[in-house]
Design an enzyme around this catalytic site. Structure first.
Site, PDB file in Angstrom:
ATOM      1  N   CYS A  79       0.831  -1.200   0.000  1.00  0.00           N
ATOM      2  CA  CYS A  79       0.000   0.000   0.000  1.00  0.00           C
ATOM      3  C   CYS A  79       0.874   1.263   0.000  1.00  0.00           C
ATOM      4  CB  CYS A  79      -0.983  -0.051   1.163  1.00  0.00           C
ATOM      5  SG  CYS A  79      -2.333   1.102   0.942  1.00  0.00           S
ATOM      6  N   HIS A 167      -3.767  -5.335   0.462  1.00  0.00           N
ATOM      7  CA  HIS A 167      -3.170  -5.808   1.720  1.00  0.00           C
ATOM      8  C   HIS A 167      -3.149  -7.339   1.774  1.00  0.00           C
ATOM      9  CE1 HIS A 167      -2.779  -1.973   3.872  1.00  0.00           C
ATOM     10  NE2 HIS A 167      -3.791  -1.594   3.092  1.00  0.00           N
ATOM     11  N   GLU A 169      -1.863  -9.117   3.958  1.00  0.00           N
ATOM     12  CA  GLU A 169      -1.896  -9.579   5.352  1.00  0.00           C
ATOM     13  C   GLU A 169      -3.307  -9.715   5.908  1.00  0.00           C
ATOM     14  OE1 GLU A 169      -0.974  -6.702   4.211  1.00  0.00           O
ATOM     15  OE2 GLU A 169      -1.468  -5.012   5.515  1.00  0.00           O
TER      16      GLU A 169
END
Ligand code: XMP
Length: 509
Positions: A79, A167, A169
């Protein structure tokens, strides 16, 4: 020194999640603020740049010495991190026309790219950004895109530098772990050998060197962190670890005896201190919750200090500090890193000239549990619900008397035992009985009674920050209520708390 991934934090709410996911891949990693990190050494196999609430378009937004990183190891920008790399190379980062937040699907994936290997077209990703990379600099190649975000992932040609606009994660990115795995294993060459077992071996070895023949003192609480920390230190130095376990009279029923017994079974050198009367007498007549907390905290330190002084020549204070305590206290904005002080037992380290040893300071809570299992610590400790430091004092509303403590202990014991018996204990984050400061009318035989009300509280949660009340079966609640009213003298009514946090809290005080 173990291989590691360095994660530089630009202040994203998801930075900790990146670390947890990398560790799920059995690769050790560390988070450091972007403006305060150790010079990467040979053990650093890769660098991840996190997201951020800032925009690279702001003049004084966070920057890092990218060139030195590129020379050192592969780099993955997530990001803001991806935008920063593109921006520094002369790419165009602009405010998104619409804020891109939530689920999206990859419309284009370059399967040949090492980072995107195994990720299929259509794969769901999680977007959360206000800026977009509109134009990539020369020498950059797009390796994934969505319908709205053409540059969802890129690579710099001939260099191991990657950027992801989404993202990986976040759990909603269905192939996120695969992408992170491609990065840490295939691109950075990490072996994935950081396991609870290897952690135990390396930590015990490290502690042996660090502590030598020194004496360590440590307060135990019966909770998972202090128990696991003590076991690691014990494995390194044996009887030179002196543990202190205080009964403040506000523990669960039989907790002091049971826990002390288990500690002795482990072979821990533990001193039990029965200080119930001292706590009750200092708490007498005190109703204010914050005053109760202060009295309990202060008296605990006093007692710990008295006991510590009896251990001659101690050099270290052992503590069960865990990773979130360490990183939460490091400010991204501030110029230097300061560690939370409330984890230190009062001013004891300074007063007694003790150094601090914290074997769990690199672990997340779930990792502490995994390490505990690797140490063969029983489920009774590992899966134990969180229990507040001030104990039952904040579950007895109003002033505290030994009689009230006994009522709440008995009711709590019935509740918790039944949760365990009915296999509901592990489904609940935390549970307990609350003693309410009201009396309610009841009938026993022909007599009207005014007796106490017990409230049952049980919540589901992942971190205690937010929580929902546990939807326990009616039959279960009925059985608990019956047993409490029948067996606990002085209680004629049981209620169940159906409030979520927020706006309520888990505890009642
Ligand atoms: P609340 O009531 O704030 O609780 O929703 C969140 C978590 O923190 C625990 N808690 C405490 N723990 N000292 C502690 O060590 C305290 O004074 C304290 N107050 C609340 C609570 O049990 C829950 O796990």
């Amino acid at each position: 020194m173990h291989q590691k991934i360095l994660i530089l934090d630009f202040g994203s709410q998801y930075t900790q999640l990146i670390a947890r996911r990398v560790r799920e891949l059995n690769v050790y990693c560390e988070i450091h603020p972007f403006n305060h990190f150790p010079e990467p050494d040979k053990s650093v196999k890769g660098i991840i740049l996190s997201g951020s609430p800032h925009s690279v378009r702001e003049k004084d937004s966070p920057r890092v010495p990218l060139e030195s990183f590129y020379a050192h190891a592969p780099v993955l920008g997530v990001c803001y991190g991806a935008q920063l790399i593109a921006h520094e190379y002369g790419g165009k980062v602009e405010k998104s026309k619409v804020r891109e937040y939530g689920r999206a699907n990859l419309a284009k994936v370059e399967g040949k790219s090492e980072l995107m290997k195994g990720v299929k077209k259509g794969s769901q990703v999680w977007m959360s950004h206000a800026d977009t990379i509109m134009e990539l600099p020369e020498g950059f190649r797009i390796i994934a895109g969505t319908a709205d975000v053409p540059v969802a992932a890129y690579k710099i040609k001939q260099q191991e530098i990657y950027g992801l606009q989404f993202h990986p994660e976040v759990y909603h990115s269905t192939d996120g772990l695969k992408i992170l795995g491609n990065f840490v294993y295939d691109i950075c060459g990490c072996k994935g050998d950081w396991t609870p077992g290897s952690f135990v071996d390396e930590t015990v070895e490290g502690l042996k060197k660090q502590l030598g023949k020194d004496k360590v003192i440590m307060a135990l609480s019966g909770g998972v962190d202090s128990t696991v920390a003590a076991r690691l230190i014990h494995n390194a130095i044996g009887k030179n670890l002196y543990c202190i376990f205080v009964d403040n009279g506000l523990l669960r029923k039989n907790e002091y005896e049971n826990v002390l017994h288990s500690y002795k079974d482990f072979g821990l050198n533990v001193i039990g201190v029965d200080a119930r009367e001292r706590f009750y007498s200092k708490l007498k007549g005190v109703s204010d919750p914050e005053k109760k907390r202060k009295i309990i905290g202060g008296l605990f330190i006093e007692i710990f200090e008295e006991e510590s002084k009896k251990i001659k020549g101690a050099k270290w204070l052992g503590q069960g500090t865990i990773y979130p305590d360490v990183i939460e206290s490091v400010s991204v904005k501030g110029p230097s890193a300061t560690i939370k002080s409330h984890h230190n037992v009062g001013g004891l380290p300074e007063k007694m000239d003790l150094k601090i040893v914290e074997p769990l300071r690199t672990l997340f809570k779930d990792e502490v549990r995994r390490v505990g299992r690797a140490l063969k610590i029983s489920s009774e400790f590992i899966d134990r619900h969180p229990f507040p430091g001030p104990g039952l004092a904040i579950r007895i509303l109003g002033d505290i008397t030994p009689e009230k403590v006994q009522i709440v202990q008995d009711a709590d014991d019935i509740f918790i035992s039944r949760l365990k018996k009915d296999k509901l204990y592990k489904k609940v984050w935390q549970a307990g009985a609350i003693f309410l400061p009201v009396q309610s009318v009841g009938v026993m035989g022909d007599e009207r009674t005014y007796e106490n009300v017990i409230c049952l509280r049980a919540v589901t949660s992942t971190d205690g920050m937010t929580a929902d009340w546990s939807h326990l079966p009616y039959e279960f609640l009925a059985a608990v209520s019956n047993e409490i009213i029948n067996k606990v003298k002085g209680v004629n009514r049981v209620v169940f708390d159906i409030s979520s946090k927020p706006p309520a809290t888990i505890e009642w005080e």
